[in-house]
Design a protein around this motif. Sequence first.
Motif: not given
Length: 142
Positions: A94-118
């Motif tokens: 009754e509480k958990y109703t969202l179906d994530f079966n076809t869900s995909t997400a991309r993990f985004v982080t700063k590239n370790p080789r990027d030495k800029s201040d970005k």
Amino acid sequence: MKKFITTLLLISSLSLFAQSNQFSGEYNRSLNEGDKHIIEYKLTLNQDGTFVFHSYSKIQGGNPQEVNKYGKGKWIAKDNLITFSADKKEDFDEKYTLDFNTSTARFVTKNPRDKSDKVVKTKLQFFESEIAWLKRIDVFKV
């Protein structure tokens, strides 16, 4: 030889565990317009490969005005993609109703080789889902 193989298996399993640590944790997103409209998303990726998702919205003049939606299930990581799944028998009630079966997400982080201040905030960016409002939503790691 047995010790070598055992050591090799141990090292490879530790590296897999370390990789899941990179993705696991809490991710949040809050959108609001003063006190009129509030939309919040909270996603928790557990180290054991399970997840819990909560969506809260309070829209002034909405019908209903406040809505809570929940989802849970399992996640796996391959490269920088997180794929979600949910078992119809175990993860829905009754509480958990969202179906994530076809869900995909991309993990985004700063590239370790990027030495800029970005500054690049670590986030998950959903790009595929049967849940229409979940597509293109970014949730940021806390």
